[in-house]
Design a protein around this motif. Sequence first.
Motif, PDB file in Angstrom:
ATOM      1  N   GLY A 135      42.519  41.119  15.970  1.00 52.18           N
ATOM      2  CA  GLY A 135      42.100  42.485  16.249  1.00 52.18           C
ATOM      3  C   GLY A 135      43.204  43.475  15.920  1.00 52.18           C
ATOM      4  O   GLY A 135      44.169  43.142  15.226  1.00 52.18           O
ATOM      5  N   THR A 136      43.083  44.669  16.454  1.00 53.40           N
ATOM      6  CA  THR A 136      44.055  45.720  16.135  1.00 53.40           C
ATOM      7  C   THR A 136      44.642  46.377  17.384  1.00 53.40           C
ATOM      8  O   THR A 136      45.271  47.420  17.298  1.00 53.40           O
ATOM      9  CB  THR A 136      43.394  46.816  15.265  1.00 53.40           C
ATOM     10  N   THR A 137      44.430  45.763  18.553  1.00 49.29           N
ATOM     11  CA  THR A 137      44.927  46.375  19.794  1.00 49.29           C
ATOM     12  C   THR A 137      46.071  45.567  20.401  1.00 49.29           C
ATOM     13  O   THR A 137      46.140  44.349  20.231  1.00 49.29           O
ATOM     14  CB  THR A 137      43.803  46.463  20.851  1.00 49.29           C
ATOM     15  N   ALA A 138      46.945  46.286  21.103  1.00 42.65           N
ATOM     16  CA  ALA A 138      48.030  45.632  21.838  1.00 42.65           C
ATOM     17  C   ALA A 138      47.494  45.189  23.203  1.00 42.65           C
ATOM     18  O   ALA A 138      46.619  45.835  23.765  1.00 42.65           O
ATOM     19  CB  ALA A 138      49.203  46.580  22.008  1.00 42.65           C
ATOM     20  N   ARG A 139      48.004  44.079  23.709  1.00 46.64           N
ATOM     21  CA  ARG A 139      47.544  43.530  24.979  1.00 46.64           C
ATOM     22  C   ARG A 139      48.707  43.356  25.955  1.00 46.64           C
ATOM     23  O   ARG A 139      49.837  43.168  25.549  1.00 46.64           O
ATOM     24  CB  ARG A 139      46.930  42.144  24.747  1.00 46.64           C
ATOM     25  N   THR A 140      48.366  43.355  27.245  1.00 51.68           N
ATOM     26  CA  THR A 140      49.297  42.961  28.298  1.00 51.68           C
ATOM     27  C   THR A 140      48.737  41.670  28.888  1.00 51.68           C
ATOM     28  O   THR A 140      47.536  41.554  29.111  1.00 51.68           O
ATOM     29  CB  THR A 140      49.396  44.053  29.376  1.00 51.68           C
ATOM     30  N   LEU A 141      49.602  40.694  29.097  1.00 51.88           N
ATOM     31  CA  LEU A 141      49.181  39.367  29.562  1.00 51.88           C
ATOM     32  C   LEU A 141      49.819  39.088  30.918  1.00 51.88           C
ATOM     33  O   LEU A 141      51.018  39.294  31.100  1.00 51.88           O
ATOM     34  CB  LEU A 141      49.632  38.324  28.530  1.00 51.88           C
ATOM     35  N   PHE A 142      48.994  38.636  31.867  1.00 55.99           N
ATOM     36  CA  PHE A 142      49.466  38.313  33.224  1.00 55.99           C
ATOM     37  C   PHE A 142      49.199  36.845  33.530  1.00 55.99           C
ATOM     38  O   PHE A 142      48.123  36.341  33.196  1.00 55.99           O
ATOM     39  CB  PHE A 142      48.689  39.120  34.278  1.00 55.99           C
ATOM     40  N   LEU A 143      50.139  36.163  34.198  1.00 53.61           N
ATOM     41  CA  LEU A 143      49.945  34.796  34.682  1.00 53.61           C
ATOM     42  C   LEU A 143      50.281  34.770  36.170  1.00 53.61           C
ATOM     43  O   LEU A 143      51.423  35.008  36.565  1.00 53.61           O
ATOM     44  CB  LEU A 143      50.840  33.811  33.923  1.00 53.61           C
ATOM     45  N   GLU A 144      49.257  34.486  36.997  1.00 51.15           N
ATOM     46  CA  GLU A 144      49.475  34.355  38.443  1.00 51.15           C
ATOM     47  C   GLU A 144      49.957  32.941  38.743  1.00 51.15           C
ATOM     48  O   GLU A 144      49.241  31.976  38.467  1.00 51.15           O
ATOM     49  CB  GLU A 144      48.167  34.586  39.207  1.00 51.15           C
ATOM     50  N   ALA A 146      50.424  31.576  41.720  1.00 46.93           N
ATOM     51  CA  ALA A 146      49.696  30.970  42.848  1.00 46.93           C
ATOM     52  C   ALA A 146      48.424  30.264  42.386  1.00 46.93           C
ATOM     53  O   ALA A 146      48.057  29.213  42.915  1.00 46.93           O
ATOM     54  CB  ALA A 146      49.348  32.027  43.887  1.00 46.93           C
ATOM     55  N   THR A 147      47.737  30.837  41.391  1.00 48.44           N
ATOM     56  CA  THR A 147      46.414  30.336  40.999  1.00 48.44           C
ATOM     57  C   THR A 147      46.357  29.766  39.584  1.00 48.44           C
ATOM     58  O   THR A 147      45.444  29.003  39.259  1.00 48.44           O
ATOM     59  CB  THR A 147      45.381  31.488  41.045  1.00 48.44           C
ATOM     60  N   GLY A 148      47.282  30.189  38.738  1.00 47.84           N
ATOM     61  CA  GLY A 148      47.210  29.814  37.327  1.00 47.84           C
ATOM     62  C   GLY A 148      46.272  30.706  36.539  1.00 47.84           C
ATOM     63  O   GLY A 148      46.083  30.524  35.343  1.00 47.84           O
ATOM     64  N   ASN A 149      45.691  31.699  37.216  1.00 51.56           N
ATOM     65  CA  ASN A 149      44.788  32.613  36.513  1.00 51.56           C
ATOM     66  C   ASN A 149      45.567  33.466  35.525  1.00 51.56           C
ATOM     67  O   ASN A 149      46.687  33.915  35.819  1.00 51.56           O
ATOM     68  CB  ASN A 149      44.052  33.530  37.499  1.00 51.56           C
ATOM     69  N   VAL A 150      44.953  33.686  34.361  1.00 55.19           N
ATOM     70  CA  VAL A 150      45.558  34.503  33.316  1.00 55.19           C
ATOM     71  C   VAL A 150      44.625  35.687  33.070  1.00 55.19           C
ATOM     72  O   VAL A 150      43.413  35.517  32.971  1.00 55.19           O
ATOM     73  CB  VAL A 150      45.760  33.684  32.020  1.00 55.19           C
ATOM     74  N   TYR A 151      45.222  36.857  32.987  1.00 57.49           N
ATOM     75  CA  TYR A 151      44.458  38.078  32.752  1.00 57.49           C
ATOM     76  C   TYR A 151      45.026  38.824  31.561  1.00 57.49           C
ATOM     77  O   TYR A 151      46.221  38.742  31.285  1.00 57.49           O
ATOM     78  CB  TYR A 151      44.510  38.995  33.979  1.00 57.49           C
ATOM     79  N   ILE A 152      44.138  39.582  30.912  1.00 57.97           N
ATOM     80  CA  ILE A 152      44.548  40.401  29.776  1.00 57.97           C
ATOM     81  C   ILE A 152      44.098  41.831  30.019  1.00 57.97           C
ATOM     82  O   ILE A 152      42.980  42.067  30.452  1.00 57.97           O
ATOM     83  CB  ILE A 152      43.910  39.877  28.487  1.00 57.97           C
ATOM     84  N   LYS A 153      45.002  42.752  29.717  1.00 56.74           N
ATOM     85  CA  LYS A 153      44.674  44.175  29.820  1.00 56.74           C
ATOM     86  C   LYS A 153      44.884  44.796  28.455  1.00 56.74           C
ATOM     87  O   LYS A 153      45.935  44.632  27.854  1.00 56.74           O
ATOM     88  CB  LYS A 153      45.598  44.831  30.853  1.00 56.74           C
ATOM     89  N   VAL A 154      43.858  45.485  27.969  1.00 51.67           N
ATOM     90  CA  VAL A 154      43.955  46.233  26.721  1.00 51.67           C
ATOM     91  C   VAL A 154      43.864  47.704  27.093  1.00 51.67           C
ATOM     92  O   VAL A 154      43.057  48.071  27.953  1.00 51.67           O
ATOM     93  CB  VAL A 154      42.808  45.842  25.756  1.00 51.67           C
ATOM     94  N   MET A 155      44.695  48.526  26.492  1.00 52.67           N
ATOM     95  CA  MET A 155      44.704  49.968  26.789  1.00 52.67           C
ATOM     96  C   MET A 155      43.291  50.537  26.832  1.00 52.67           C
ATOM     97  O   MET A 155      42.490  50.287  25.930  1.00 52.67           O
ATOM     98  CB  MET A 155      45.504  50.712  25.713  1.00 52.67           C
ATOM     99  N   ARG A 157      40.811  49.775  28.672  1.00 51.47           N
ATOM    100  CA  ARG A 157      39.723  48.871  29.067  1.00 51.47           C
ATOM    101  C   ARG A 157      40.083  48.204  30.384  1.00 51.47           C
ATOM    102  O   ARG A 157      41.224  48.182  30.798  1.00 51.47           O
ATOM    103  CB  ARG A 157      39.516  47.784  28.002  1.00 51.47           C
ATOM    104  N   ASN A 158      39.078  47.587  31.018  1.00 49.84           N
ATOM    105  CA  ASN A 158      39.317  46.845  32.257  1.00 49.84           C
ATOM    106  C   ASN A 158      40.085  45.568  31.985  1.00 49.84           C
ATOM    107  O   ASN A 158      40.000  44.998  30.897  1.00 49.84           O
ATOM    108  CB  ASN A 158      37.989  46.495  32.930  1.00 49.84           C
ATOM    109  N   THR A 159      40.822  45.106  32.991  1.00 48.94           N
ATOM    110  CA  THR A 159      41.518  43.831  32.903  1.00 48.94           C
ATOM    111  C   THR A 159      40.483  42.710  32.927  1.00 48.94           C
ATOM    112  O   THR A 159      39.543  42.755  33.708  1.00 48.94           O
ATOM    113  CB  THR A 159      42.486  43.687  34.091  1.00 48.94           C
ATOM    114  N   ILE A 160      40.627  41.729  32.035  1.00 45.24           N
ATOM    115  CA  ILE A 160      39.681  40.612  31.989  1.00 45.24           C
ATOM    116  C   ILE A 160      40.406  39.283  32.207  1.00 45.24           C
ATOM    117  O   ILE A 160      41.585  39.157  31.869  1.00 45.24           O
ATOM    118  CB  ILE A 160      38.907  40.559  30.647  1.00 45.24           C
ATOM    119  N   ALA A 161      39.687  38.320  32.774  1.00 46.58           N
ATOM    120  CA  ALA A 161      40.253  36.981  32.948  1.00 46.58           C
ATOM    121  C   ALA A 161      40.152  36.255  31.616  1.00 46.58           C
ATOM    122  O   ALA A 161      39.191  36.415  30.880  1.00 46.58           O
ATOM    123  CB  ALA A 161      39.476  36.226  34.021  1.00 46.58           C
ATOM    124  N   LEU A 162      41.163  35.460  31.318  1.00 47.18           N
ATOM    125  CA  LEU A 162      41.162  34.668  30.083  1.00 47.18           C
ATOM    126  C   LEU A 162      40.910  33.215  30.431  1.00 47.18           C
ATOM    127  O   LEU A 162      41.474  32.697  31.365  1.00 47.18           O
ATOM    128  CB  LEU A 162      42.487  34.827  29.349  1.00 47.18           C
TER     129      LEU A 162
END
Length: 162
Positions: A135-144, A146-155, A157-162
């Motif tokens: 794609g053409t957008t920059a992302r922010t990546l989160f790793l919790e 406690a849970t191992g959940n990974v989330y992505i935030k694109v400018m 847009r809402n944060t989504i689970a990966l």
Amino acid sequence: VRGMQVVVGVADMKISSKPEEVLVTHALGSCIGVAIYDPQVRVGGLLHFMLPESSLDPIKSQQNPYMFADTGLPRLFRECYQLGAQKPRIQVKVAGGSQVLGSRECFQIGRRNFAALRKIFLKNNVLIDKADVGGTTARTLFLEIATGNVYIKVMGRNTIAL
């Protein structure tokens, strides 16, 4: 995404076994963010690498192995193993590798970064569980941790689970 954020910079890596921590890396454009996690021991790590191969700049790769896929990825896994993670249990999630300059980007760094990552993983029998690349957008990546959940935030847009 709740927890104490530990920022992983560009060409940087962080490992954690502290459940209160959330590893986060910002501005993943052509760079790739790799989040790995072992749910049994709750150990995770996040690598933000910039370029596919350390041979592009051997001196820089000595100073900062996290800058390159081929020197950063082995370290990411090794350091998680030192905290008790085991390869068969590790979940792998990947984001980034976009063309932030659009089709005008002649070097295709994002695509080359992802290709290098896949080649290294193939050689080492590592499977990617989920990926959000290109794609053409920059992302922010989160790793919790406690849970191992990974989330992505694109400018914008809402944060989504990966």
